[in-house]
Design a protein around this motif. Structure first.
Motif, PDB file in Angstrom:
ATOM      1  N   LEU A  58       0.789  -1.028  -0.057  1.00  0.00           N
ATOM      2  CA  LEU A  58       0.044  -0.095  -0.292  1.00  0.00           C
ATOM      3  C   LEU A  58       0.951   1.996  -0.127  1.00  0.00           C
ATOM      4  O   LEU A  58       0.565   1.989  -0.725  1.00  0.00           O
ATOM      5  CB  LEU A  58      -1.020  -0.005   0.523  1.00  0.00           C
ATOM      6  CG  LEU A  58      -2.558   1.079   1.279  1.00  0.00           C
ATOM      7  CD1 LEU A  58      -2.996   0.553   0.041  1.00  0.00           C
ATOM      8  CD2 LEU A  58      -2.629   1.280   2.214  1.00  0.00           C
ATOM      9  N   ASP A  59       2.374   1.384   0.588  1.00  0.00           N
ATOM     10  CA  ASP A  59       2.707   2.545   1.233  1.00  0.00           C
ATOM     11  C   ASP A  59       3.502   2.513  -0.275  1.00  0.00           C
ATOM     12  O   ASP A  59       4.245   3.921   0.034  1.00  0.00           O
ATOM     13  CB  ASP A  59       4.084   2.438   2.243  1.00  0.00           C
ATOM     14  CG  ASP A  59       2.235   2.766   3.535  1.00  0.00           C
ATOM     15  OD1 ASP A  59       1.733   2.957   3.640  1.00  0.00           O
ATOM     16  OD2 ASP A  59       3.217   1.703   4.786  1.00  0.00           O
ATOM     17  N   ASP A  60       3.382   2.016  -1.523  1.00  0.00           N
ATOM     18  CA  ASP A  60       4.053   2.112  -2.208  1.00  0.00           C
ATOM     19  C   ASP A  60       3.509   2.623  -3.200  1.00  0.00           C
ATOM     20  O   ASP A  60       4.465   1.954  -4.745  1.00  0.00           O
ATOM     21  CB  ASP A  60       5.814   0.864  -2.866  1.00  0.00           C
ATOM     22  CG  ASP A  60       7.026   1.297  -1.305  1.00  0.00           C
ATOM     23  OD1 ASP A  60       7.431   1.740  -0.558  1.00  0.00           O
ATOM     24  OD2 ASP A  60       6.799  -0.299  -0.780  1.00  0.00           O
ATOM     25  N   VAL A  61       2.613   2.862  -3.436  1.00  0.00           N
ATOM     26  CA  VAL A  61       1.870   3.133  -4.506  1.00  0.00           C
ATOM     27  C   VAL A  61       0.894   4.340  -4.635  1.00  0.00           C
ATOM     28  O   VAL A  61       0.277   4.229  -3.024  1.00  0.00           O
ATOM     29  CB  VAL A  61       0.681   1.952  -5.001  1.00  0.00           C
ATOM     30  CG1 VAL A  61      -0.256   2.197  -6.255  1.00  0.00           C
ATOM     31  CG2 VAL A  61       1.655   0.621  -4.958  1.00  0.00           C
ATOM     32  N   THR A  62       0.873   5.230  -5.662  1.00  0.00           N
ATOM     33  CA  THR A  62       0.361   6.386  -5.072  1.00  0.00           C
ATOM     34  C   THR A  62      -1.240   6.600  -6.088  1.00  0.00           C
ATOM     35  O   THR A  62      -1.031   5.545  -6.724  1.00  0.00           O
ATOM     36  CB  THR A  62       1.738   7.900  -5.598  1.00  0.00           C
ATOM     37  OG1 THR A  62       2.242   7.632  -7.228  1.00  0.00           O
ATOM     38  CG2 THR A  62       2.665   7.313  -4.705  1.00  0.00           C
ATOM     39  N   VAL A  63      -1.985   7.539  -6.568  1.00  0.00           N
ATOM     40  CA  VAL A  63      -3.006   7.720  -6.962  1.00  0.00           C
ATOM     41  C   VAL A  63      -2.127   7.861  -8.533  1.00  0.00           C
ATOM     42  O   VAL A  63      -3.022   7.545  -9.417  1.00  0.00           O
ATOM     43  CB  VAL A  63      -3.573   9.049  -6.527  1.00  0.00           C
ATOM     44  CG1 VAL A  63      -4.539   9.632  -8.013  1.00  0.00           C
ATOM     45  CG2 VAL A  63      -4.263   8.364  -5.515  1.00  0.00           C
ATOM     46  N   GLU A  64      -1.118   8.780  -8.436  1.00  0.00           N
ATOM     47  CA  GLU A  64      -0.604   8.924  -9.876  1.00  0.00           C
ATOM     48  C   GLU A  64      -0.218   7.252 -10.670  1.00  0.00           C
ATOM     49  O   GLU A  64      -0.406   7.445 -11.653  1.00  0.00           O
ATOM     50  CB  GLU A  64       0.850   9.887  -9.218  1.00  0.00           C
ATOM     51  CG  GLU A  64       0.795  11.236  -9.487  1.00  0.00           C
ATOM     52  CD  GLU A  64       0.156  11.481  -7.787  1.00  0.00           C
ATOM     53  OE1 GLU A  64       0.164  10.630  -6.649  1.00  0.00           O
ATOM     54  OE2 GLU A  64      -0.591  12.525  -7.876  1.00  0.00           O
ATOM     55  N   ASP A  65       0.238   6.698  -9.337  1.00  0.00           N
ATOM     56  CA  ASP A  65       0.589   5.621 -10.338  1.00  0.00           C
ATOM     57  C   ASP A  65      -0.467   4.892 -10.526  1.00  0.00           C
ATOM     58  O   ASP A  65      -0.024   3.619 -11.335  1.00  0.00           O
ATOM     59  CB  ASP A  65       1.203   4.695  -8.911  1.00  0.00           C
ATOM     60  CG  ASP A  65       2.802   5.083  -9.007  1.00  0.00           C
ATOM     61  OD1 ASP A  65       3.469   5.733  -9.507  1.00  0.00           O
ATOM     62  OD2 ASP A  65       2.805   4.678  -7.614  1.00  0.00           O
ATOM     63  N   VAL A  66      -1.361   4.790 -10.071  1.00  0.00           N
ATOM     64  CA  VAL A  66      -2.778   4.031 -10.371  1.00  0.00           C
ATOM     65  C   VAL A  66      -3.025   5.044 -11.839  1.00  0.00           C
ATOM     66  O   VAL A  66      -3.858   3.819 -12.839  1.00  0.00           O
ATOM     67  CB  VAL A  66      -3.558   3.843  -9.688  1.00  0.00           C
ATOM     68  CG1 VAL A  66      -5.496   3.932  -9.434  1.00  0.00           C
ATOM     69  CG2 VAL A  66      -3.072   3.666  -8.303  1.00  0.00           C
ATOM     70  N   CYS A  67      -3.040   6.058 -11.855  1.00  0.00           N
ATOM     71  CA  CYS A  67      -4.106   6.694 -13.252  1.00  0.00           C
ATOM     72  C   CYS A  67      -2.899   6.165 -13.992  1.00  0.00           C
ATOM     73  O   CYS A  67      -3.552   6.068 -15.401  1.00  0.00           O
ATOM     74  CB  CYS A  67      -3.650   8.041 -12.469  1.00  0.00           C
ATOM     75  SG  CYS A  67      -5.313   8.356 -11.946  1.00  0.00           S
ATOM     76  N   THR A  68      -1.458   6.413 -14.097  1.00  0.00           N
ATOM     77  CA  THR A  68      -0.566   6.151 -14.901  1.00  0.00           C
ATOM     78  C   THR A  68      -1.035   4.692 -15.685  1.00  0.00           C
ATOM     79  O   THR A  68      -0.800   4.534 -16.745  1.00  0.00           O
ATOM     80  CB  THR A  68       0.455   6.653 -14.445  1.00  0.00           C
ATOM     81  OG1 THR A  68       0.922   7.307 -14.330  1.00  0.00           O
ATOM     82  CG2 THR A  68       1.860   5.820 -16.288  1.00  0.00           C
ATOM     83  N   SER A  69      -0.899   3.707 -14.882  1.00  0.00           N
ATOM     84  CA  SER A  69      -1.098   2.418 -15.609  1.00  0.00           C
ATOM     85  C   SER A  69      -2.518   2.993 -15.942  1.00  0.00           C
ATOM     86  O   SER A  69      -1.913   1.440 -17.162  1.00  0.00           O
ATOM     87  CB  SER A  69      -1.833   1.034 -14.203  1.00  0.00           C
ATOM     88  OG  SER A  69      -2.708   1.682 -13.446  1.00  0.00           O
ATOM     89  N   ILE A  70      -3.563   3.173 -16.231  1.00  0.00           N
ATOM     90  CA  ILE A  70      -4.591   2.967 -17.139  1.00  0.00           C
ATOM     91  C   ILE A  70      -4.650   3.746 -18.244  1.00  0.00           C
ATOM     92  O   ILE A  70      -5.928   4.204 -18.561  1.00  0.00           O
ATOM     93  CB  ILE A  70      -5.405   2.488 -16.054  1.00  0.00           C
ATOM     94  CG1 ILE A  70      -5.991   3.807 -15.494  1.00  0.00           C
ATOM     95  CG2 ILE A  70      -5.989   1.507 -15.847  1.00  0.00           C
ATOM     96  CD1 ILE A  70      -7.837   3.610 -14.388  1.00  0.00           C
TER      97      ILE A  70
END
Length: 210
Positions: free
Chosen positions: A39-51
């Motif tokens: 959890l601590d190594d994932v950001t909202v930006e990471d989630v958005c970039t992935s899709i």
């Protein structure tokens, strides 16, 4: 007349489907990344970039990364179902009317069972998510108790609203388990009737089918 209605209805249905698909994509991305990295190594930006969406889009659907991982949604009976129940309906029999409320809840459940299971796995792995998950459950319970208080004001009944809230939540869970046990045939709501029959057999011995 039908031709006049369909053009305006179709775009609305398409928009709703695209919104649902984007929401599901955000949940899948958040859950997959957190399962991989924590959890601590994932950001909202990471989630958005992935899709391939913007953070602005993300916050149109979720208030936080934790909510996306859990798939937090507004899970409550529809206003129409609540109005009928509070007025003493739809049948006047309390258990049957609880069944109607659960039917309505299941009809509005958005998140798939696979995503729910992933969320539960992540709650077990990430203690911080537990508080948010419990908040979601408490929010549902509090809302149900309020509905039951309103009905009892004009249509008195013996069971406490707190007990009825627990009955509804048990019906939701047991119906889903029954659906899974039987190979996920149909939809979960298709198995609600048999679960209510089991509950009725508990309080009225001899009422179960042969």
């Amino acid at each position: 007349m039908q031709n006049l209605v369909e053009p305006s209805a179709a775009p609305t249905g398409l928009r709703e489907r695209k919104k649902r698909e984007r929401r599901e994509a955000l949940i899948d991305a958040a859950q997959t990344l957190v399962l991989e990295r924590g959890l601590d190594d994932v950001t909202v930006e990471d989630v958005c970039t992935s899709i391939g969406v913007s953070t602005r889009t993300f916050f149109n659907y979720f208030a936080s990364k934790d909510d996306a991982v859990l798939g937090v949604e507004d899970f409550s009976p529809s206003p129409d179902a609540v109005a009928v129940f509070v007025a003493g309906g739809p049948t006047g029999d309390l258990l049957d009317d609880l069944q109607a409320l659960v039917t309505d809840l299941l009809a509005h459940q958005v998140m798939s069972l696979d995503r729910v299971h992933r969320a539960i796995r992540l709650v077990e792995r990430e203690p911080r998510l537990l508080a948010r998950h419990m908040w979601w459950i408490e929010n549902l319970r509090t809302g149900l108790v309020g509905v039951f208080d309103r009905r009892r004001a004009d249509h008195p009944f013996v069971p406490e609203p707190e007990l009825l809230a627990m009955v509804v939540m048990s019906l939701l869970r047991t119906t889903t388990l029954e659906w899974e046990r039987l190979g996920r045939t149909g939809e979960p709501v298709d198995h609600l009737g048999s679960v209510v029959t089991q509950l009725r057999a508990l309080v009225r011995p001899g009422s179960a089918p042969d």
